[in-house]
Write a protein that holds these residues in place. Structure first.
Motif, PDB file in Angstrom:
ATOM      1  N   ARG A   1       3.750   5.580  -5.436  1.00  0.00           N
ATOM      2  CA  ARG A   1       4.849   6.508  -5.164  1.00  0.00           C
ATOM      3  C   ARG A   1       5.575   6.868  -6.458  1.00  0.00           C
ATOM      4  O   ARG A   1       5.778   6.025  -7.333  1.00  0.00           O
TER       5      ARG A   1
ATOM      6  N   THR B   1       7.184   5.361  11.821  1.00  0.00           N
ATOM      7  CA  THR B   1       7.489   6.418  10.875  1.00  0.00           C
ATOM      8  C   THR B   1       8.242   7.505  11.631  1.00  0.00           C
ATOM      9  O   THR B   1       8.241   7.545  12.865  1.00  0.00           O
TER      10      THR B   1
ATOM     11  N   THR C   1       2.310  12.019   8.359  1.00  0.00           N
ATOM     12  CA  THR C   1       1.394  10.888   8.205  1.00  0.00           C
ATOM     13  C   THR C   1       0.684  10.613   9.517  1.00  0.00           C
ATOM     14  O   THR C   1       1.336  10.432  10.548  1.00  0.00           O
TER      15      THR C   1
ATOM     16  N   LEU D   1       8.795   4.213   5.989  1.00  0.00           N
ATOM     17  CA  LEU D   1       8.374   3.297   7.048  1.00  0.00           C
ATOM     18  C   LEU D   1       9.561   2.494   7.568  1.00  0.00           C
ATOM     19  O   LEU D   1      10.437   2.091   6.799  1.00  0.00           O
TER      20      LEU D   1
ATOM     21  N   ASP E   1       0.829  -1.208   0.000  1.00  0.00           N
ATOM     22  CA  ASP E   1       0.000   0.000   0.000  1.00  0.00           C
ATOM     23  C   ASP E   1       0.863   1.257   0.000  1.00  0.00           C
ATOM     24  O   ASP E   1       0.522   2.260  -0.632  1.00  0.00           O
ATOM     25  N   HIS E   2       1.982   1.176   0.714  1.00  0.00           N
ATOM     26  CA  HIS E   2       2.856   2.349   0.853  1.00  0.00           C
ATOM     27  C   HIS E   2       3.514   2.729  -0.466  1.00  0.00           C
ATOM     28  O   HIS E   2       3.665   3.913  -0.772  1.00  0.00           O
TER      29      HIS E   2
ATOM     30  N   ASP F   1       8.318  10.389   4.695  1.00  0.00           N
ATOM     31  CA  ASP F   1       7.157   9.573   5.061  1.00  0.00           C
ATOM     32  C   ASP F   1       7.471   8.084   5.001  1.00  0.00           C
ATOM     33  O   ASP F   1       6.573   7.246   4.926  1.00  0.00           O
TER      34      ASP F   1
ATOM     35  N   ASP G   1      12.372   4.217   0.792  1.00  0.00           N
ATOM     36  CA  ASP G   1      10.937   4.280   1.062  1.00  0.00           C
ATOM     37  C   ASP G   1      10.582   3.487   2.313  1.00  0.00           C
ATOM     38  O   ASP G   1       9.593   3.793   2.984  1.00  0.00           O
ATOM     39  N   ALA G   2      11.380   2.476   2.617  1.00  0.00           N
ATOM     40  CA  ALA G   2      11.153   1.658   3.814  1.00  0.00           C
ATOM     41  C   ALA G   2      12.450   0.989   4.217  1.00  0.00           C
ATOM     42  O   ALA G   2      13.302   0.691   3.375  1.00  0.00           O
TER      43      ALA G   2
END
Length: 298
Positions: free
Chosen positions: A118, A287, A293, A262, A113-114, A260, A230-231
């Motif tokens: 993007r 986060t 967020t 994770l 979902d994240h 933003d 991103d993560a």
């Protein structure tokens, strides 16, 4: 036909299991205390008192390799040669590699979902990649959700255990382990071994190409990784560090994450009381505290 020939070309020799060791070596309480101190200094790992039997069984192989009978002699050699390659074997022996494909499965839909919409290439860091199941699970998730754009995505996979990392880079796993995946994922992402390689499966080249492997010690003064990501997945490794070490590592993660981004933790890890840099967003997902967020409250 080509894939079938490739699948039969890899070796299964590395999948044998060792036999139990006899108690023929001398490990004193003083030796054990030195081992605990050395692995803490080298890798930040806190070995509990009850790990003595594990330490004996794992390091006994190194003593036999060098023709030694006393742990004290082995440790003295290490301490006299701080740059010796044996330090790598010492660290590898005391590293725990418990992992599985899509372990802590609730994290992967959250990742999907994240990254779904993007902009730009997606980058994810698996900071404790072990034998590869985690970074390949991340790569499968990105491939499924990003479609043709997944070719531009990158999974950076690092670990302190060079032996585990070599197995990860080879991407070869027992078939019974891969059989735990959905049938579609097995067909799409793995090649089945034949002949002498029957009972094994190998990650397909296109998935393997998404993952970049390199050794990394989270205690090292510099890390061979470049953000932003991103993560970041750092799961089930912080439990081996004390809180001061955990706090330092978390602070170093922060500038490597997108605003933003994770941070995924293990099910038994809680960073809320260690640092104010991160805040809980969901079940073992964090986060940056400065992120706009909204927290989910779960």
């Amino acid at each position: 036909m080509k894939a079938s020939r490739e699948a039969s070309s890899f070796s299964a020799d590395s999948w044998g299991s060792g036999s139990s060791l006899e108690r023929d070596l001398v490990l004193t309480q003083e030796d054990f205390a030195r081992i605990r101190q050395l692995i803490y200094q080298r890798a930040g790992i806190v070995l509990a008192e009850h790990k003595r039997e594990m330490v004996y069984s794992r390091l006994a192989k190194r003593l036999r390799h060098h023709g030694l009978t006393r742990f004290s002699d082995y440790l003295s050699r290490l301490e006299r040669q701080p740059e010796a390659r044996e330090w790598e074997a010492f660290t590898n022996a005391l590293t725990t590699n418990l992992t599985a494909f899509f372990r802590e499965a609730h994290h992967f839909p959250l990742l999907a979902d994240h990254v779904r919409s993007r902009p730009g290439p997606v980058r994810v860091w698996s900071a404790a990649a072990s034998t590869g199941e985690e970074p390949y699970s991340i790569a499968m998730t990105l491939s499924e959700v990003l479609g043709s754009c997944a070719a531009d995505a990158e999974v950076v996979a690092t670990d302190i255990d060079t032996e585990a990392l070599a197995r990860a880079e080879a991407g070869i796993y027992p078939l019974e382990q891969v059989h735990k995946l959905e049938a579609e994922r097995m067909r799409r992402f793995f090649q089945r071994g034949t002949g002498r390689q029957a009972g094994l499966a190998r990650v397909r080249p296109e998935l393997r190409a998404m993952v970049a492997f390199s050794p990394l010690n989270l205690l090292a003064p510099s890390w061979p990784v470049n953000g932003p990501f991103d993560a970041i997945f750092c799961r089930n490794v912080m439990i081996y560090f004390d809180k001061a070490t955990q706090a330092k590592i978390l602070e170093r993660f922060a500038p490597l994450l997108k605003p933003d981004g994770l941070l995924f933790a293990g099910h038994s890890e809680n960073f809320s009381y260690i640092t104010r840099t991160f805040r809980l967003r969901g079940q073992t997902v964090y986060t940056l505290a400065s992120s706009s967020t909204p927290a989910s409250g779960r």
